[in-house]
Design a protein around this motif. Structure first.
Motif, short mmCIF file in Angstrom:
data_model
loop_
_atom_site.label_atom_id
_atom_site.label_comp_id
_atom_site.label_asym_id
_atom_site.label_seq_id
_atom_site.Cartn_x
_atom_site.Cartn_y
_atom_site.Cartn_z
N MET A 73 -6.93 -17.99 3.51
CA MET A 73 -6.14 -18.68 3.99
C MET A 73 -4.56 -18.57 4.20
O MET A 73 -3.71 -20.25 3.82
CB MET A 73 -6.77 -19.70 5.32
CG MET A 73 -8.19 -19.73 5.29
SD MET A 73 -9.50 -18.05 5.98
CE MET A 73 -8.36 -18.74 7.47
N ALA A 74 -3.55 -18.02 4.76
CA ALA A 74 -2.26 -17.89 4.25
C ALA A 74 -1.67 -18.56 5.99
O ALA A 74 -2.27 -18.12 6.94
CB ALA A 74 -2.00 -16.59 4.01
N ILE A 109 -2.39 -7.42 -0.61
CA ILE A 109 -2.70 -8.00 -1.57
C ILE A 109 -3.27 -9.14 -0.84
O ILE A 109 -4.50 -8.86 -1.70
CB ILE A 109 -1.18 -8.52 -1.80
CG1 ILE A 109 -0.66 -7.49 -2.68
CG2 ILE A 109 -1.97 -9.25 -3.34
CD1 ILE A 109 1.01 -8.21 -3.34
N LEU A 110 -3.82 -9.85 -0.52
CA LEU A 110 -4.17 -10.38 0.44
C LEU A 110 -5.95 -10.38 0.79
O LEU A 110 -6.80 -11.15 0.86
CB LEU A 110 -3.28 -11.60 1.90
CG LEU A 110 -2.67 -12.62 1.46
CD1 LEU A 110 -2.14 -13.05 2.49
CD2 LEU A 110 -2.86 -13.55 0.24
N ASP A 122 2.28 -9.09 -7.00
CA ASP A 122 0.68 -9.39 -7.09
C ASP A 122 1.03 -10.62 -8.08
O ASP A 122 -0.20 -12.22 -7.71
CB ASP A 122 -0.11 -8.74 -8.06
CG ASP A 122 -0.24 -7.22 -7.54
OD1 ASP A 122 -0.83 -6.73 -6.67
OD2 ASP A 122 0.66 -5.89 -8.15
N VAL A 123 1.60 -11.11 -8.71
CA VAL A 123 1.98 -12.37 -9.50
C VAL A 123 2.29 -13.52 -9.01
O VAL A 123 2.30 -14.44 -9.12
CB VAL A 123 3.11 -12.12 -10.48
CG1 VAL A 123 3.52 -13.53 -11.51
CG2 VAL A 123 2.65 -10.89 -11.86
N LEU A 124 3.34 -13.70 -7.62
CA LEU A 124 3.81 -13.63 -6.69
C LEU A 124 2.71 -14.60 -5.60
O LEU A 124 2.36 -16.00 -5.83
CB LEU A 124 4.88 -13.84 -5.75
CG LEU A 124 5.71 -13.18 -5.88
CD1 LEU A 124 6.80 -12.06 -4.93
CD2 LEU A 124 6.74 -14.37 -6.63
N PHE A 125 1.69 -13.54 -5.41
CA PHE A 125 0.59 -14.29 -4.72
C PHE A 125 -0.81 -15.19 -5.17
O PHE A 125 -1.14 -16.04 -5.39
CB PHE A 125 -0.46 -13.59 -3.26
CG PHE A 125 0.43 -12.91 -2.60
CD1 PHE A 125 0.49 -14.02 -1.91
CD2 PHE A 125 1.18 -11.62 -2.14
CE1 PHE A 125 1.52 -13.61 0.02
CE2 PHE A 125 2.33 -11.65 -1.40
CZ PHE A 125 2.16 -12.32 -0.39
N PRO A 170 1.05 -0.90 0.34
CA PRO A 170 0.34 0.12 -0.41
C PRO A 170 1.15 1.55 0.17
O PRO A 170 0.22 2.26 -0.19
CB PRO A 170 -0.92 0.07 1.29
CG PRO A 170 -0.04 -0.78 1.99
CD PRO A 170 1.00 -1.59 1.43
N TYR A 171 1.69 1.25 -0.13
CA TYR A 171 2.90 2.03 0.30
C TYR A 171 2.86 3.21 -1.18
O TYR A 171 2.34 4.78 -1.13
CB TYR A 171 5.04 1.72 0.03
CG TYR A 171 5.25 1.24 1.40
CD1 TYR A 171 4.53 1.74 2.21
CD2 TYR A 171 4.78 -0.54 1.03
CE1 TYR A 171 4.71 1.19 4.24
CE2 TYR A 171 5.58 -1.27 2.26
CZ TYR A 171 5.25 0.24 4.30
OH TYR A 171 5.14 -1.03 5.01
#
Length: 239
Positions: free
Chosen positions: A195-196, A186-187, A162-165, A37-38
């Motif tokens: 559920m991480a 992002i989550l 975004d791609v990583l998650f 969010p930065y």
């Protein structure tokens, strides 16, 4: 009388031109990257929002700077530092090889804390022979290689969080290492049903700063303004 009036008119014209050029000289171009969010790049509006943007807009207003912010992929932004194409960059970790080219502020824009995000709720996180995703150009994983058997993991470098998650959720990665604040953002906003398992790396902190190309600005003026903003708006620095 005519000659005096003409000379006066020419003097005023040159004064206006000089004033205009002085104002134009204050226009800076700063590079950053999409890092919510930065810094959040809104493609539909071609503009940035985010907590670091809010802070820096206030800073630029305080020191009377006209700044254009451009969006670059992080890996390219790092390379640009040596090329002197941009007047400033944010938010950067303070590293000796970068300080050769840049003047850093004393006050960080935020302090990065990292976490390991995984899809399995393991009591003991063991990443031996696991595929771990990391943001290309950001080497958090190298700083914590001794933890959770990371030295025995395989790393996949990708261009964005975004791609990583998305790959984590699709089970193409066993874990992701990134900023705790960024990963949680992002989550919550993109994958609220996922559920991480989040493992905080409590011993790691990386202050990040705005940094200006050498001889671009009086950095003491920027430091003074940032310190004043921190005193009057401390919440802007708490993420």
């Amino acid at each position: 009388m005519f000659k005096i009036t003409k000379l006066l008119a020419l003097f005023l014209l040159f004064s206006l031109m000089a004033s205009s050029n002085a104002k134009a000289a204050k226009k800076l171009t700063c590079a950053t990257t999409h890092y919510p969010p930065y810094t959040i790049f809104d493609e539909s509006k071609n503009e940035f929002i985010g907590s670091d943007i809010t802070l820096l807009q206030l800073l630029f207003k305080n020191i009377d700077l006209d700044v254009e912010v451009v969006n670059l992929p992080w890996a390219r932004l790092k390379k640009e530092i040596k090329k002197n194409h941009y007047d400033c960059y944010f938010s950067l970790g303070k590293l000796p090889n970068r300080e050769v080219f840049l003047d850093y502020t004393d006050t960080p824009t935020h302090i990065t804390k990292i976490a390991i995000f995984s899809a399995r709720d393991n009591k003991k996180l063991d990443l031996t022979n696991k595929i771990v995703g990391v943001h290309r150009g950001i080497n958090f994983h190298l700083d914590i290689a001794h933890l959770h058997q990371l030295e025995n993991a395989s790393f996949k470098k990708l261009p964005s969080n975004d791609v990583l998650f998305k790959m984590l959720i699709n089970e193409r990665l066993d874990a992701v290492i990134t900023s705790k604040v960024v990963g949680e953002h992002i989550l919550i906003n993109q994958h609220p049903d996922f559920m991480a398992n989040i493992t905080n790396i409590t011993r790691y902190q990386l202050p990040t700063y705005i940094a200006f190309k050498k001889d671009t600005i009086d950095i003491s003026v920027v430091n003074k303004a940032l310190l004043k903003i921190k005193t009057t708006n401390p919440l802007l620095f708490q993420k």
